[in-house]
Write a protein that holds these residues in place. Structure first.
Motif, short mmCIF file in Angstrom:
data_model
loop_
_atom_site.label_atom_id
_atom_site.label_comp_id
_atom_site.label_asym_id
_atom_site.label_seq_id
_atom_site.Cartn_x
_atom_site.Cartn_y
_atom_site.Cartn_z
N TRP A 199 66.75 12.06 82.84
CA TRP A 199 65.45 12.61 83.23
C TRP A 199 64.31 11.78 82.66
O TRP A 199 63.24 11.70 83.25
CB TRP A 199 65.30 14.05 82.73
N ALA A 223 72.70 21.12 94.15
CA ALA A 223 73.50 21.07 92.92
C ALA A 223 74.07 19.67 92.68
O ALA A 223 74.06 19.16 91.56
CB ALA A 223 74.62 22.10 92.98
N GLN A 224 74.53 19.04 93.76
CA GLN A 224 75.08 17.69 93.63
C GLN A 224 73.98 16.70 93.24
O GLN A 224 74.19 15.82 92.40
CB GLN A 224 75.72 17.26 94.96
N GLN A 225 72.80 16.84 93.82
CA GLN A 225 71.69 15.96 93.49
C GLN A 225 71.27 16.14 92.03
O GLN A 225 71.01 15.16 91.32
CB GLN A 225 70.50 16.23 94.41
N LEU A 226 71.27 17.37 91.56
CA LEU A 226 70.93 17.64 90.17
C LEU A 226 71.94 17.00 89.22
O LEU A 226 71.57 16.37 88.22
CB LEU A 226 70.86 19.15 89.92
N ARG A 227 73.22 17.10 89.56
CA ARG A 227 74.26 16.50 88.72
C ARG A 227 74.10 14.98 88.65
O ARG A 227 74.16 14.39 87.57
CB ARG A 227 75.65 16.86 89.27
N LEU A 228 73.86 14.35 89.78
CA LEU A 228 73.66 12.90 89.78
C LEU A 228 72.38 12.51 89.06
O LEU A 228 72.33 11.48 88.37
CB LEU A 228 73.61 12.38 91.22
N SER A 229 71.34 13.30 89.19
CA SER A 229 70.08 13.00 88.51
C SER A 229 70.25 13.05 87.00
O SER A 229 69.65 12.26 86.28
CB SER A 229 69.00 13.99 88.94
N ARG A 230 71.07 13.96 86.54
CA ARG A 230 71.33 14.03 85.10
C ARG A 230 72.07 12.80 84.62
O ARG A 230 71.91 12.37 83.48
CB ARG A 230 72.12 15.29 84.76
N GLU A 231 72.90 12.23 85.49
CA GLU A 231 73.65 11.03 85.12
C GLU A 231 72.73 9.85 84.84
O GLU A 231 72.99 9.06 83.93
CB GLU A 231 74.65 10.66 86.23
N SER A 281 74.47 23.57 97.90
CA SER A 281 75.50 22.62 97.48
C SER A 281 74.91 21.22 97.29
O SER A 281 75.20 20.54 96.28
CB SER A 281 76.61 22.60 98.52
#
Length: 161
Positions: free
Chosen positions: A125, A114-122, A111
């Protein structure tokens, strides 16, 4: 008395600006000047948060180029990274002792990842370059400027002889 975690060693103009229409100053947390309100910054968790935060601010183009929402996302990504590193360490200790990690730990890890990935996309990259106001904008003017600088050094050197 506790010392607060500093995001950067020096004050930037972004840290000194007012946030609201009424002219009140922003909080030290929201400007990125402090990362945590009640942490002295010496724990591993706080140091991981700070290191990740600084790396992400640099990734976004530096302290002067980052927007407030990006700053918030960077802080959250840093906190998630610190927590994920500690979970990974716990998983490694469990595996080393030949124990199976609890399902709840694996679910928490998934979890948070997934949250870290979503914020990183914001925040993106791709690395954002830091704007250099004193440098020429195109290659030809850069080369001309560099060449002129070298010619001046050569002329000064010849005059000195």
């Amino acid at each position: 008395m506790l010392k607060r975690v500093k995001a950067t060693g020096k004050k930037s103009p972004a840290c000194l600006r007012a946030s609201g229409a009424d002219g009140r100053q922003s909080s030290r947390i929201s400007t990125g000047r402090d990362l945590l309100p009640n942490e002295d910054g010496r724990s591993r968790w706080a140091r991981l948060l700070k290191a990740t935060y600084r790396a992400l601010i640099a990734h976004c183009g530096g302290d002067d180029a980052v927007t407030d929402p990006q700053r918030i996302a960077c802080r959250r990504i840093g906190a998630l990274e610190a927590e994920l590193v500690h979970i990974e360490d716990r998983l490694a200790r469990l595996r080393r002792s030949r124990k199976e990690p609890p399902q709840s730990l694996l679910q928490s890890y998934a979890s948070l990842t997934a949250q870290q990935l979503r914020l990183s996309r914001e925040i993106g990259w791709d690395r954002h370059s830091k704007p250099l106001n004193d440098e020429p904008q195109d290659l030809n003017s850069y080369l001309a400027r560099r060449g002129a600088g070298h010619r001046n050094v050569i002329l000064e050197h010849e005059e000195a002889e």
